[in-house]
Design a protein around this motif. Structure first.
Motif, short mmCIF file in Angstrom:
data_model
loop_
_atom_site.label_atom_id
_atom_site.label_comp_id
_atom_site.label_asym_id
_atom_site.label_seq_id
_atom_site.Cartn_x
_atom_site.Cartn_y
_atom_site.Cartn_z
N ILE A 1 11.75 30.44 1.10
CA ILE A 1 11.92 29.28 0.23
C ILE A 1 13.38 29.24 -0.19
N LYS A 2 14.09 28.20 0.27
CA LYS A 2 15.54 28.09 0.01
C LYS A 2 15.90 26.80 -0.71
N GLY A 3 15.01 25.83 -0.74
CA GLY A 3 15.28 24.54 -1.35
C GLY A 3 15.20 23.41 -0.34
N ALA A 4 15.14 22.19 -0.84
CA ALA A 4 14.96 21.01 0.02
C ALA A 4 16.13 20.78 0.97
N ALA A 5 17.32 21.25 0.63
CA ALA A 5 18.48 21.08 1.50
C ALA A 5 18.26 21.72 2.87
N HIS A 6 17.31 22.64 2.96
CA HIS A 6 17.09 23.40 4.19
C HIS A 6 15.82 22.97 4.94
N TYR B 1 14.55 12.86 -7.40
CA TYR B 1 15.82 13.60 -7.38
C TYR B 1 16.08 14.19 -5.99
N ILE B 2 15.08 14.84 -5.42
CA ILE B 2 15.24 15.46 -4.10
C ILE B 2 15.40 14.39 -3.02
N ILE B 3 14.65 13.32 -3.09
CA ILE B 3 14.81 12.23 -2.12
C ILE B 3 16.23 11.69 -2.19
N GLY B 4 16.75 11.48 -3.39
CA GLY B 4 18.13 11.02 -3.54
C GLY B 4 19.13 11.99 -2.96
N LYS B 5 18.94 13.29 -3.20
CA LYS B 5 19.84 14.31 -2.64
C LYS B 5 19.78 14.32 -1.12
N LEU B 6 18.60 14.16 -0.55
CA LEU B 6 18.48 14.12 0.91
C LEU B 6 19.23 12.91 1.47
N LYS B 7 19.09 11.77 0.81
CA LYS B 7 19.78 10.56 1.27
C LYS B 7 21.29 10.71 1.18
N GLU B 8 21.79 11.25 0.09
CA GLU B 8 23.25 11.34 -0.09
C GLU B 8 23.88 12.47 0.71
N ASN B 9 23.10 13.45 1.11
CA ASN B 9 23.65 14.62 1.81
C ASN B 9 23.20 14.76 3.25
N LYS B 10 22.57 13.76 3.81
CA LYS B 10 21.99 13.93 5.15
C LYS B 10 23.01 14.22 6.24
N ASN B 11 24.29 13.96 6.00
CA ASN B 11 25.31 14.23 7.01
C ASN B 11 26.15 15.46 6.71
N THR B 12 25.72 16.27 5.76
CA THR B 12 26.46 17.48 5.43
C THR B 12 25.88 18.66 6.18
N PRO B 13 26.63 19.75 6.34
CA PRO B 13 26.13 20.91 7.08
C PRO B 13 24.88 21.55 6.48
N VAL B 14 24.67 21.42 5.17
CA VAL B 14 23.52 22.06 4.53
C VAL B 14 22.22 21.40 4.94
N VAL B 15 22.23 20.08 5.10
CA VAL B 15 21.01 19.33 5.39
C VAL B 15 20.79 19.25 6.90
N ASP C 1 19.03 23.51 -3.58
CA ASP C 1 19.61 24.63 -2.81
C ASP C 1 19.54 25.86 -3.71
N MET C 2 18.54 26.67 -3.53
CA MET C 2 18.25 27.76 -4.44
C MET C 2 19.26 28.90 -4.34
N ALA C 3 19.75 29.36 -5.47
CA ALA C 3 20.70 30.47 -5.53
C ALA C 3 20.05 31.78 -5.10
N GLN C 4 18.76 31.90 -5.32
CA GLN C 4 18.05 33.12 -4.95
C GLN C 4 16.81 32.78 -4.13
N PRO C 5 16.98 32.53 -2.82
CA PRO C 5 15.82 32.26 -1.97
C PRO C 5 14.84 33.45 -2.02
N PHE C 6 13.59 33.17 -1.70
CA PHE C 6 12.59 34.24 -1.70
C PHE C 6 11.61 34.04 -0.56
N ALA C 7 10.98 35.13 -0.16
CA ALA C 7 9.98 35.08 0.92
C ALA C 7 8.67 34.52 0.38
N CYS C 8 8.03 33.69 1.19
CA CYS C 8 6.73 33.13 0.85
C CYS C 8 5.66 33.85 1.66
#
Length: 93
Positions: A45-50, A64-78, A27-34
């Motif tokens: 570009i905002k990060g894998a959470a989005h 690491y990202i696969i693990g974060k997706l699995k653990e956070n799939k029910n949160t508002p960010v994902v 979840d990037m603190a400073q998203p940027f346009a691609c």
């Protein structure tokens, strides 16, 4: 710490290539346009959470990202469309 890049296809000498930031950034603190111009460009570009379910399927992600997706799939960010079949053990590296 070492950083290893894995080419998913052959890269010719002098060829331009890109880096998919959400493959390593949650979840990037400073998203940027691609401005890559690809048909599947994320535009911002905002990060894998989005990422959506389809965006997750199209890319190789770090453990690491696969693990974060699995653990956070029910949160508002994902994106709630991410399911266990997308994040199964055969997905990613």
């Amino acid at each position: 710490a070492a950083f290893q890049l894995i080419a998913l296809k052959a890269i010719a000498a002098g060829a331009e290539f890109g880096f998919f930031y959400p493959s390593t950034e949650w979840d990037m603190a400073q998203p940027f346009a691609c401005h890559c111009g690809e048909a599947t460009c994320l535009k911002e570009i905002k990060g894998a959470a989005h990422l959506t379910d389809e965006e997750v399927k199209r890319h190789r992600l770090t453990n690491y990202i696969i693990g974060k997706l699995k653990e956070n799939k029910n949160t508002p960010v994902v994106d709630k469309s991410i399911t266990e079949d997308v994040l199964g053990e055969d997905f990613g590296d």
